[in-house]
Scaffold this active site. Structure first.
Site: not given
Ligand SMILES: [Zn+2]
Length: 378
Positions: A92, A94-95, A193, A270, A308, A310, A313, A340
């Site tokens: 990005d 920096g705005g 904007q 993001d 999950c 991941c 988990c 997670h």
């Molecule tokens: Zn997880």
């Protein structure tokens, strides 16, 4: 052109599925980009990103420019080298950072004069400077410097911010062209904007589209307005963006916000929300948020989310142990939760893709709305 958006299904305003093709790989959309503010993820080892389903990462040009500095980043191999990441990266401009330092910044017509948070003194963060910094950092996608107004509900503040954003966009578009456009290896996205005002959003979108950017972002949301106002701003922006270019909603990633923005035609996201929640003991799940510091988890032997896959988990660390660890300020609990939550958010974007493809996006939308009834702060 080294960056191309392929629309697989959808139109300008409804849920869409596509692929952002970059020189460093394809990004199926909708997609969530984790934020490595200073070229470093918080709490998540970088080699975990691919297995989680991450295809693209975001870094902040302003923070990298102040520390370690563009020359050092370039010496480390640019943002990709710094991240040890061979996929696409977006920086990005920096705005948002510059304007969030509102008390120490002075906005002029040529740019923003902002106090250097690392070395002291002042930096002239102009459109030309933001462009040059990003050219030095070497991401696949750079963003224009825009004026993100602090109060999106104040027309008197938003209107000049749109005019400034458009004027700066023209300058940066010319610099981009002079460098060879997207064929230089770095694409440039314009930023819509306009605060909560549909007419200003429209004007900004239309004038940016006339400049023909490689992609478009919706900025200036999630800065204090409520969820319905945020979604109206997204709608008012998307309605005037070309169908065949990627749309990126900046700084939004709480589950209900992400899904509702997908419903309105956003492709890329993001947000620091998943990792920040994790650091404060909150887990995101398909059934809603779990505040693991709550006493009811004291003796809970289940992992964060039993469904999950991941690593956090799968490791089986019980909720009760994470709670105790948080209270004792252990290092691992915030890392496991950040991992997670990031996995959950990346997979939620993937679930959107799959639901759109299978014609059951509305079902997913209802499920997430039920699990997250109140507006998620993002
Ligand atoms: Zn997880």
């Amino acid at each position: 052109m080294s960056l191309r958006f392929e629309l697989l299904s959808g139109t300008a305003v409804g849920p869409r599925r596509g692929v952002l093709h970059t020189a460093r790989g394809a990004v199926p959309t909708p997609a969530f980009m984790p934020v490595a503010t200073r070229g470093m993820m918080r709490g998540v080892p970088h080699d975990r990103l691919r297995p989680m389903g991450v295809d693209m990462v975001l870094c902040n040009a302003f923070h990298l420019a102040t520390r370690p500095g563009v020359e050092t980043v370039a010496a480390l191999g640019g943002v990709h080298g710094m991240l040890a990441w061979d996929g696409p990266v977006l920086t990005d401009s920096g705005g948002f950072q510059v304007f969030s330092l509102a008390e120490t910044c002075r906005i002029g017509e040529d740019g923003v004069r902002v106090e250097d948070p690392v070395h002291g003194g002042w930096i002239d963060w102009t459109p030309e400077h933001a462009f040059a910094v990003q050219a030095g950092l070497g991401p696949d996608v750079a963003m224009v410097l825009d004026h993100c107004p602090a109060r999106p509900l104040e027309r008197a503040e938003v209107e000049p911010a749109v005019a400034r954003t458009l004027r700066w966009a023209r300058i940066q578009r010319e610099l981009h062209q002079a460098r060879g456009g997207a064929a230089s290896g770095q694409a440039l996205f314009g930023i819509v904007q306009g605060g909560v005002f549909a007419d200003l959003r429209r004007r900004c979108a239309e004038e940016l589209v006339a400049l023909d950017f490689d992609g478009y972002a919706v900025g200036g949301v999630s800065v204090g307005e409520d969820h319905p106002a945020m979604m109206r701003a997204v709608e008012a922006s998307c309605a005037h963006l070309p169908v065949d270019r990627v749309r990126y909603l900046m700084g939004v990633g709480a589950p209900p916000d992400l899904v509702e923005a997908v419903a309105r035609g956003i492709d890329l996201f993001d947000c620091v929300y998943p990792t920040r929640c994790g650091r404060f003991g909150t887990a995101l799940t398909r059934r809603g948020r779990l505040h693991l510091l709550n006493a009811r988890f004291r003796a809970d032997r289940r992992p964060i989310d039993p469904d999950c896959p991941c690593p956090a988990c799968r490791s089986g660390v019980p909720r009760g142990a994470l709670r105790a660890g948080f209270k004792a300020r252990e290092l691992n609990p915030p890392i496991l939760l950040a991992m997670h939550n990031l996995h959950f958010t990346v997979q939620l974007a993937r679930a959107c893709r799959e639901a759109i493809a299978a014609g059951r996006f509305e079902e997913l939308r209802r499920e997430v709305a039920a699990a997250y009834p109140a507006r998620g702060a993002s």
